[in-house]
Scaffold this motif. Structure first.
Motif, PDB file in Angstrom:
ATOM      1  N   LYS A 171     -99.476 -41.319 -21.695  1.00 11.06           N
ATOM      2  CA  LYS A 171    -100.962 -41.359 -22.834  1.00 11.06           C
ATOM      3  C   LYS A 171    -102.544 -41.771 -22.159  1.00 11.06           C
ATOM      4  CE  LYS A 171     -99.379 -45.874 -25.219  1.00 11.06           C
ATOM      5  NZ  LYS A 171     -99.598 -46.855 -25.527  1.00 11.06           N
ATOM      6  N   ILE A 172    -102.204 -40.591 -20.849  1.00 13.22           N
ATOM      7  CA  ILE A 172    -103.419 -40.768 -20.240  1.00 13.22           C
ATOM      8  C   ILE A 172    -103.954 -38.938 -21.179  1.00 13.22           C
ATOM      9  CG2 ILE A 172    -105.183 -40.416 -17.771  1.00 13.22           C
ATOM     10  CD1 ILE A 172    -103.991 -43.083 -17.126  1.00 13.22           C
ATOM     11  N   GLU A 173    -102.835 -38.489 -20.843  1.00 10.17           N
ATOM     12  CA  GLU A 173    -102.835 -37.275 -21.006  1.00 10.17           C
ATOM     13  C   GLU A 173    -103.028 -36.399 -22.583  1.00 10.17           C
ATOM     14  OE1 GLU A 173    -101.499 -34.756 -17.887  1.00 10.17           O
ATOM     15  OE2 GLU A 173     -99.723 -34.872 -19.291  1.00 10.17           O
ATOM     16  N   ASP A 174    -102.939 -37.755 -23.108  1.00  9.58           N
ATOM     17  CA  ASP A 174    -103.057 -38.145 -24.798  1.00  9.58           C
ATOM     18  C   ASP A 174    -104.597 -37.785 -24.963  1.00  9.58           C
ATOM     19  OD1 ASP A 174    -100.625 -37.414 -25.896  1.00  9.58           O
ATOM     20  OD2 ASP A 174    -100.519 -39.134 -26.282  1.00  9.58           O
ATOM     21  N   LEU A 175    -105.267 -38.399 -23.841  1.00  8.73           N
ATOM     22  CA  LEU A 175    -106.598 -39.502 -23.691  1.00  8.73           C
ATOM     23  C   LEU A 175    -107.933 -38.070 -24.184  1.00  8.73           C
ATOM     24  CD1 LEU A 175    -106.262 -42.674 -23.010  1.00  8.73           C
ATOM     25  CD2 LEU A 175    -106.867 -42.310 -25.001  1.00  8.73           C
ATOM     26  N   GLY A 176    -107.453 -36.622 -22.996  1.00  9.19           N
ATOM     27  CA  GLY A 176    -107.827 -35.586 -23.128  1.00  9.19           C
ATOM     28  C   GLY A 176    -108.368 -35.299 -21.333  1.00  9.19           C
ATOM     29  N   VAL A 177    -107.325 -36.552 -20.871  1.00 13.39           N
ATOM     30  CA  VAL A 177    -107.774 -35.891 -19.355  1.00 13.39           C
ATOM     31  C   VAL A 177    -106.457 -35.552 -19.062  1.00 13.39           C
ATOM     32  CG1 VAL A 177    -107.752 -37.653 -17.206  1.00 13.39           C
ATOM     33  CG2 VAL A 177    -108.520 -38.471 -19.100  1.00 13.39           C
ATOM     34  N   THR A 178    -106.612 -34.765 -17.644  1.00 15.34           N
ATOM     35  CA  THR A 178    -105.645 -33.654 -17.042  1.00 15.34           C
ATOM     36  C   THR A 178    -105.490 -34.445 -15.818  1.00 15.34           C
ATOM     37  OG1 THR A 178    -106.746 -32.123 -18.117  1.00 15.34           O
ATOM     38  CG2 THR A 178    -104.921 -31.535 -16.971  1.00 15.34           C
ATOM     39  N   VAL A 179    -103.947 -34.839 -15.649  1.00 17.82           N
ATOM     40  CA  VAL A 179    -103.594 -35.243 -14.536  1.00 17.82           C
ATOM     41  C   VAL A 179    -101.886 -34.132 -14.003  1.00 17.82           C
ATOM     42  CG1 VAL A 179    -102.023 -37.184 -14.115  1.00 17.82           C
ATOM     43  CG2 VAL A 179    -102.974 -37.369 -16.239  1.00 17.82           C
ATOM     44  N   HIS A 180    -102.557 -34.627 -12.627  1.00 15.13           N
ATOM     45  CA  HIS A 180    -101.957 -32.777 -11.560  1.00 15.13           C
ATOM     46  C   HIS A 180    -101.537 -34.038 -10.438  1.00 15.13           C
ATOM     47  CE1 HIS A 180    -104.501 -29.670 -13.186  1.00 15.13           C
ATOM     48  NE2 HIS A 180    -105.618 -30.810 -12.945  1.00 15.13           N
ATOM     49  N   THR A 181    -100.120 -33.908 -10.464  1.00 14.61           N
ATOM     50  CA  THR A 181     -99.380 -34.680  -9.566  1.00 14.61           C
ATOM     51  C   THR A 181     -98.713 -34.067  -8.488  1.00 14.61           C
ATOM     52  OG1 THR A 181     -97.186 -35.193 -11.210  1.00 14.61           O
ATOM     53  CG2 THR A 181     -99.102 -37.360 -10.628  1.00 14.61           C
ATOM     54  N   ASN A 182     -98.310 -34.402  -7.551  1.00 13.40           N
ATOM     55  CA  ASN A 182     -98.092 -33.875  -5.813  1.00 13.40           C
ATOM     56  C   ASN A 182     -98.841 -32.442  -6.119  1.00 13.40           C
ATOM     57  OD1 ASN A 182     -95.043 -34.532  -5.422  1.00 13.40           O
ATOM     58  ND2 ASN A 182     -94.859 -33.612  -7.724  1.00 13.40           N
ATOM     59  N   LYS A 183    -100.446 -33.138  -6.041  1.00 11.43           N
ATOM     60  CA  LYS A 183    -101.196 -32.310  -4.973  1.00 11.43           C
ATOM     61  C   LYS A 183    -101.635 -32.807  -4.254  1.00 11.43           C
ATOM     62  CE  LYS A 183    -102.125 -28.361  -8.649  1.00 11.43           C
ATOM     63  NZ  LYS A 183    -101.350 -28.091  -8.370  1.00 11.43           N
ATOM     64  N   ASN A 184    -102.175 -31.453  -3.002  1.00 12.04           N
ATOM     65  CA  ASN A 184    -102.587 -31.571  -1.874  1.00 12.04           C
ATOM     66  C   ASN A 184    -104.154 -31.056  -1.617  1.00 12.04           C
ATOM     67  OD1 ASN A 184    -103.368 -32.836   0.836  1.00 12.04           O
ATOM     68  ND2 ASN A 184    -101.291 -31.956   1.302  1.00 12.04           N
ATOM     69  N   THR A 185    -104.643 -32.193  -1.100  1.00 11.22           N
ATOM     70  CA  THR A 185    -105.923 -31.481  -1.618  1.00 11.22           C
ATOM     71  C   THR A 185    -106.695 -30.730  -0.121  1.00 11.22           C
ATOM     72  OG1 THR A 185    -107.187 -32.471  -3.411  1.00 11.22           O
ATOM     73  CG2 THR A 185    -108.675 -31.469  -1.956  1.00 11.22           C
ATOM     74  N   SER A 186    -106.498 -29.249  -0.189  1.00  9.27           N
ATOM     75  CA  SER A 186    -107.264 -28.475   1.274  1.00  9.27           C
ATOM     76  C   SER A 186    -108.310 -27.911   1.852  1.00  9.27           C
ATOM     77  CB  SER A 186    -105.848 -27.511   1.534  1.00  9.27           C
ATOM     78  OG  SER A 186    -106.329 -26.055   0.570  1.00  9.27           O
ATOM     79  N   LEU A 187    -109.203 -28.289   0.417  1.00  8.62           N
ATOM     80  CA  LEU A 187    -110.237 -27.656   1.471  1.00  8.62           C
ATOM     81  C   LEU A 187    -111.317 -27.544  -0.700  1.00  8.62           C
ATOM     82  CD1 LEU A 187    -112.952 -25.490   2.460  1.00  8.62           C
ATOM     83  CD2 LEU A 187    -111.814 -23.671   1.282  1.00  8.62           C
ATOM     84  N   ILE A 188    -112.604 -27.906  -0.097  1.00  8.02           N
ATOM     85  CA  ILE A 188    -114.199 -27.688  -1.282  1.00  8.02           C
ATOM     86  C   ILE A 188    -114.558 -26.964  -0.901  1.00  8.02           C
ATOM     87  CG2 ILE A 188    -114.929 -29.517  -2.898  1.00  8.02           C
ATOM     88  CD1 ILE A 188    -113.884 -31.767  -1.777  1.00  8.02           C
ATOM     89  N   THR A 189    -114.929 -26.146  -1.795  1.00  9.38           N
ATOM     90  CA  THR A 189    -115.955 -25.229  -1.137  1.00  9.38           C
ATOM     91  C   THR A 189    -117.183 -24.903  -2.438  1.00  9.38           C
ATOM     92  OG1 THR A 189    -116.425 -22.663  -1.099  1.00  9.38           O
ATOM     93  CG2 THR A 189    -114.028 -23.238  -1.853  1.00  9.38           C
ATOM     94  N   ASP A 190    -117.576 -23.848  -2.382  1.00  9.23           N
ATOM     95  CA  ASP A 190    -118.326 -23.449  -3.394  1.00  9.23           C
ATOM     96  C   ASP A 190    -117.504 -22.683  -4.541  1.00  9.23           C
ATOM     97  OD1 ASP A 190    -120.646 -23.370  -2.237  1.00  9.23           O
ATOM     98  OD2 ASP A 190    -120.762 -21.879  -1.318  1.00  9.23           O
TER      99      ASP A 190
END
Ligand code: SRM
Ligand SMILES: Cc1cc2nc3c(=O)[nH]c(=O)nc-3n(C[C@H](O)[C@H](O)[C@H](O)COP(=O)(O)OP(=O)(O)OC[C@H]3O[C@@H](n4cnc5c(N)ncnc54)[C@H](O)[C@@H]3O)c2cc1C
Ligand code: SF4
Ligand code: FES
Lengths: 845, 108
Positions: free
Chosen positions: A197-216
């Motif tokens: 339902k949420i994807e139908d509203l245009g939001v992309t959902v990523h599950t099982n995702k582990n963020t390792s770094l935020i960079t430029d």
């Protein structure tokens, strides 16, 4: 000097303020000198409704503190000052600004802070959290320059934050560590449905995702790198990965803490130091931190009772929640994951309509232990009451979640609840307390809200509060005043019968026989409508003209500047090119603002009163008739193109729509009526949101009734299936006849059905089985209205005398000089106040 | 000072309703109750809606006081004092008005 003992409250958030507000209502307020530290630049505000800041609420709107509260109650407020240490030996609190206060009793209400995972780069620009008004201002600023936003965390708050980001115009992603959304509340199937339902509203959902770094980033400010090697470019990163208690003060002064943080408290909310209490999200009770406001409020009340020497305990709280997340209803009650021993699960999933419901029931099928609802949470109130109050389940518990059929148990009536049932969990208000307030004189929801605060928190209990109120009013023998107004001590139904049975033809007669005074803008239009429903006279006859609501009185819709709009009927939305051209020519000649309406026709705005007759003369000459856009009567029958053109159509929906519109046009009713006819289940005419909806099937027409768009949308109920046209029309005749007779003034069919005792089953019995033996009369009544139809504009144009009404001045041909237009996007629109001033100056020069 | 001006005929009035007359550049709403042979005159400008529409409102009584309900947002204005019943301190002008023979006369 001050001789009273001092009570210090650290933190003026939702719970701290709830504590103060309740404290000043108790006798304890005179026992203490009260001091509070508020770290934020403003006193407590409503975090629960924080996101409404984006829809225009200001910080003041969100405030939880009545103006003058602190002064009035002699509370010393240290605004924008943070408590930095507690010395338990000398019993003093020290603040960042160097204020030192000696306390006798201390309450910690320091709340929590958003957890930010310690990923490298988490403190880069535009990496934000969502907790305070300042956070929202930062989000707004970041959103202005950015295009993409990522929410880290797919829980309740994360999804609310995602909604905020989409509202801010960002392409939004949700990144969740767990395999599904709202892992705490939802099971796998519920989470999957929510995701869709949420994807139908245009939001992309990523599950099982582990963020390792935020960079430029290359195209955006930031780039997120995930453990699985994938990447996501984004401007804004919003962490919503859970909360952590703000327990640093307690830790520093050596109070007992939980292994993973949180200030340990006992059932009286005391910490390991008996003079120090902790409440709200900083407190750890029985190994639990409650991230909801209602348990915090309960803790606050416990402390007040304990200070007063009363016996009171905090005994945990129910974590059931109901929310609208991005327009999707989601609710979770009790043991949603069926962890209780022997629990049985019933579930219902409908991928087509996007509904998932799951019940968790005790082994003996007697009691409800938990539930999950996604897509339709209308039964939340009922299920919660079953669960909290241990009410015995019906024999087949699944009927509680299956789509309503005629014999399904209706929602649990307020009568079935025990007095102790908690109706409002935000303010801990029981059914008993509501009943007492009713005994004490509350007769409306607003009075109840003011008196008890019920339904003024999250609002989730509002409909239940209302039904308890109504049930109690009836129980206590109150006659709810249903008089139409001060001139008639009757309901609309009563007046309808008096008019019909007494053969009364005018307002003056009805007033003389059954009313008093001269009437008013409530009873006059209501009676005008009843007279028109019964006798279908021309509404501008001298004896009726002065009763009509403004729009009816001039057969057009008044606009803000006193001009009118003109809406000719375009039955079923079908229009010939010639008629379209004629509309355009009239609009052009009179310089009318032209807009396609939401009802599949064309509205021409900005006609001055004196222009209405010539405009209509031209429209009628071109073959148009009035569209009754001004009347409480049939507006439009929306249609789809149907089987004639559409490759999926099963029947000729357009032809049926036109036939229905022509049949019922002119029927004056308690409120406006809208129909829809679709040629197949794809439902392009949105028939299920209309008062009367018809959908073609291979086996005939399906009839839906009592739907509504507008302020409180309601899906229409399936009323009868596989009908031939004659039966369809017969049922609609009867149903409308019954509605016109029995509904209240300005009551749409949706509200009428909901108020009708016996509901849909009863309505079917009346209309299909003729339970009351009145179907003959109902059909005759409608047929008589159909036979006496006239185009009100045509009649008006034929009468010189009537046309006199359509002048702005009785004694001059001039027009109203307060009506001024300016041009915008190639058409005229009313000037605003400023533009009007300017224009007037220009004109007088 | 007060000069009566004939603005229209009684037959130009609408029974139990209003009409608007232009008197020395002023828009005057004139309400007519034939049962009492009574006329009332108020300014036609609704200050709450910023529009010249009061003559098009429904007339009636609230607790015995004769009023007109503005057609735009339905606030009531007293026919005798011009005061708005819902908004403190808001009032519209009241003008002397009378029926003289077949004519309707107003002073502005
Ligand atoms: C013109 C139009 C908007 C547009 O530009 O598209 C419109 C305009 C008005 N609507 Fe509407 N509505 C229009 C379609 C709708 C629709 C869509 C539809 O019909 O499919 C809805 C939702 C569907 C429904 O009613 O269930 C809609 C729900 C409302 C409501 C809320 C009704 C409710 O039960 O909640 C009101 C207020 C009311 O009636 O009390 C309202 C009231 C109004 C009024 C009459 C407000 C007023 O008193 O000034 C507006 C003046 C109309 C005018 O011509 O001056 N309008 N209105 C649409 C005219 C349709 C037509 O051709 O007749
Ligand atoms: C966006 C959002 C949506 C939410 N939606 C819901 C919902 O739908 N339903 C629900 O039940 N809950 C919801 N919540 C949770 C709810 O807001 C919290 O449960 C509630 O605010 C907790 O109240 P509190 O007083 O414990 O903490 P807070 O409201 O955070 O108040 C603590 C205050 O103490 C101050 N403080 C901390 N330390 C100090 C110090 N040393 N000195 C001085 N001041 C200090 C802080 O600055 C803060 O102002 C939501 C929260 C957010 C952020
Ligand atoms: S409802 Fe069906 S028949 Fe009508 S236009 Fe849509 S798809 Fe075609
Ligand atoms: S339950 Fe939240 S306001 Fe009643």
């Amino acid at each position: 000097m001050n001789t009273k003992p001092t009570l210090v409250v650290i933190g003026n958030g939702m719970v701290g303020q709830h504590f103060l507000a309740n404290l000043v209502l108790s006798p304890m307020k005179d026992e203490y000198h009260i001091v509070t530290f508020c770290e934020e630049p403003r006193p407590a505000y409503d975090r629960v409704h924080l996101s409404e800041f984006f829809s225009g609420k200001t910080a003041e709107d969100l405030s939880l503190v009545e103006p003058g509260f602190f002064e009035q109650h002699g509370i010393t407020l240290h605004l924008g000052d943070k408590a930095v240490s507690i010395d338990r030996a000398s019993k003093t609190v020290m603040s960042a600004r160097g204020i030192e206060i000696a306390y006798d009793k201390l309450v910690l209400a320091t709340g929590s802070y958003p957890f930010v995972p310690p990923v490298p780069g988490h403190d880069r620009p535009q990496c934000l959290v969502y907790r305070t008004i300042e956070d929202l201002v930062a989000m707004q600023a970041a959103a202005q320059s950015g295009k993409v936003g990522v929410v880290v965390g797919g829980g309740l708050l994360g999804l609310e934050a995602a909604k905020a980001l989409t509202d801010l115009g960002l392409k939004t992603h949700v990144v969740e560590f767990a395999p599904r959304l709202m892992a705490v509340q939802l099971d796998e199937a519920g989470g999957a449905l929510l995701r869709r339902k949420i994807e139908d509203l245009g939001v992309t959902v990523h599950t099982n995702k582990n963020t390792s770094l935020i960079t430029d980033g290359e195209n955006c400010v930031n780039k997120m790198c995930f453990a699985d090697g994938t990447e996501l470019e984004t401007d804004l990163v919003l962490f919503s990965a859970g909360i952590r208690p703000r327990d640093e003060l307690a830790r520093l002064c050596g109070l007992d803490m939980g292994a993973r943080g949180g200030i340990s408290i006992n059932n009286q909310c005391q910490t390991s130091d008996a003079d120090i209490y902790a409440i709200g999200e900083c407190a750890l009770w029985n190994g639990m931190i409650y991230g909801l406001v209602a348990p915090g409020y309960a803790m606050a009340r416990t402390v007040i009772a304990h200070l007063a020497g009363k016996y009171a305990s905090f005994m945990g709280a129910d974590m059931s929640t109901k929310l609208k997340l991005m327009g999707v209803d989601v609710a979770s009650i009790g043991d949603a994951h069926a962890k209780s021993q022997g629990a049985l699960v019933y579930s219902y999933q409908n991928d087509d309509s996007g509904i998932y419901k799951r019940l968790v029931v005790s082994q003996d099928k007697q009691f409800l232990l938990g539930a999950v609802l996604v897509g339709d949470a209308s039964s939340y109130g009922t299920l919660l009451q079953y669960c909290l109050n241990g009410i015995e389940l019906p024999e087949n518990p699944e009927t509680l979640i299956l789509p309503a059929s005629a014999d399904a148990p209706v929602a649990l009536g307020a009568d079935a609840l025990p007095g102790s049932a908690q109706i409002c969990s935000c303010f801990d208000i029981s059914k008993e307390a509501i009943c007492q307030a009713v005994s004490a004189g509350c007769t409306t929801v607003d009075q109840l809200k003011a008196e008890t605060k019920a339904a003024t928190g999250c609002g989730g209990c509002a409909s239940l509060v209302k039904s308890v109120l109504n049930a109690e009013l009836t129980q206590q023998g109150y006659t709810v005043n249903t008089d139409l107004c001060e001139h008639f001590a009757y309901t609309r139904q009563d007046l309808f019968s008096l008019v019909k049975v007494g053969g009364i033809k005018t307002f003056a007669d009805l007033l003389a026989q059954h009313g008093k005074g001269k009437g008013c803008e409530i009873c006059k239009p209501a009676v005008a409508s009843i007279l028109a429903s019964c006798w279908n006279d021309y509404i501008l006859k001298p004896e009726h003209a002065h009763l009509q609501d403004t729009n009816d009185a001039f057969l057009a819709n008044i606009q803000k500047d006193g001009t009118y709009s003109v809406v000719p009927r375009v039955a079923g939305g079908e229009i010939t090119p010639d008629k379209l051209i004629a509309l355009g020519q009239v609009a052009k000649k009179y310089q009318l603002y032209t807009k396609i309406t939401g009802g599949q026709r064309v509205d021409l705005f900005g006609a001055r009163l004196e222009q209405l007759p010539p405009i209509w003369a031209e429209l009628i000459a071109a073959g148009f008739e009035t569209g009754h856009a001004y009347g409480k009567s049939l507006r439009t029958v929306k249609s789809c193109v149907g089987s004639v053109w559409c490759r999926y159509g099963v029947d000729d929906s357009a032809a049926l729509a036109i036939e229905l519109e022509n049949r019922y046009k002119g029927l004056r009713s308690p409120h406006k009526l809208k129909f829809g006819v679709s040629g197949c289940t794809r439902e392009c005419a949105e028939a299920q949101s209309k008062d009367i909806g018809v959908i073609a099937t291979e086996n005939g027409w399906n009839l839906y009734v009592c739907g509504n768009g507008g302020m409180r949308p309601r899906h229409a109920d399936l009323f009868a299936t596989a009908l031939d046209k004659a039966t369809l029309i017969q049922y609609i005749d009867r149903l409308l006849g019954f509605y016109v007779r029995t509904a209240d003034r300005l009551q749409r069919t949706s509200v009428w059905l909901e108020a009708l005792e016996g509901g849909l089953g009863y309505l079917k019995a009346v209309v299909i089985d003729d339970k009351l033996g009145i179907c003959g009369q109902l059909e005759e009544h409608i047929q008589q209205v159909v036979d006496s139809y006239q185009c009100e504009w045509q009649t008006t144009l034929q009468d010189e005398d009537k046309l006199k009404r359509f002048r702005h001045f009785v004694n001059s041909d001039r027009s109203d000089d307060n009506v001024v237009f300016v041009e915008e996007r190639g058409q005229l629109r009313p000037a605003d106040a400023n533009e009007r001033k300017h224009y007037q100056i220009v004109e007088t020069v | 000072m007060t000069t009566w001006q004939t603005v229209c005929e009684v037959t130009d009035l609408q029974a139990d309703a209003g009409v608007c007359a232009l008197v020395d550049g002023v828009q005057v709403a004139i309400f007519y109750l034939p049962a009492e042979a009574a006329v009332f005159a108020l300014g036609n400008y609704d200050p709450l809606a910023d529009a010249n529409v009061l003559a098009r409102g429904i007339i009636g009584d609230i607790g015995g006081e004769l009023v007109v309900a503005s057609p735009l947002y339905k606030q009531h204005f007293s026919l005798s004092t011009g005061a708005c019943l819902e908004a403190d301190g808001v009032a519209v002008p009241v003008y002397p008005v009378r029926i003289a023979g077949a004519g309707v006369q107003v002073c502005v």
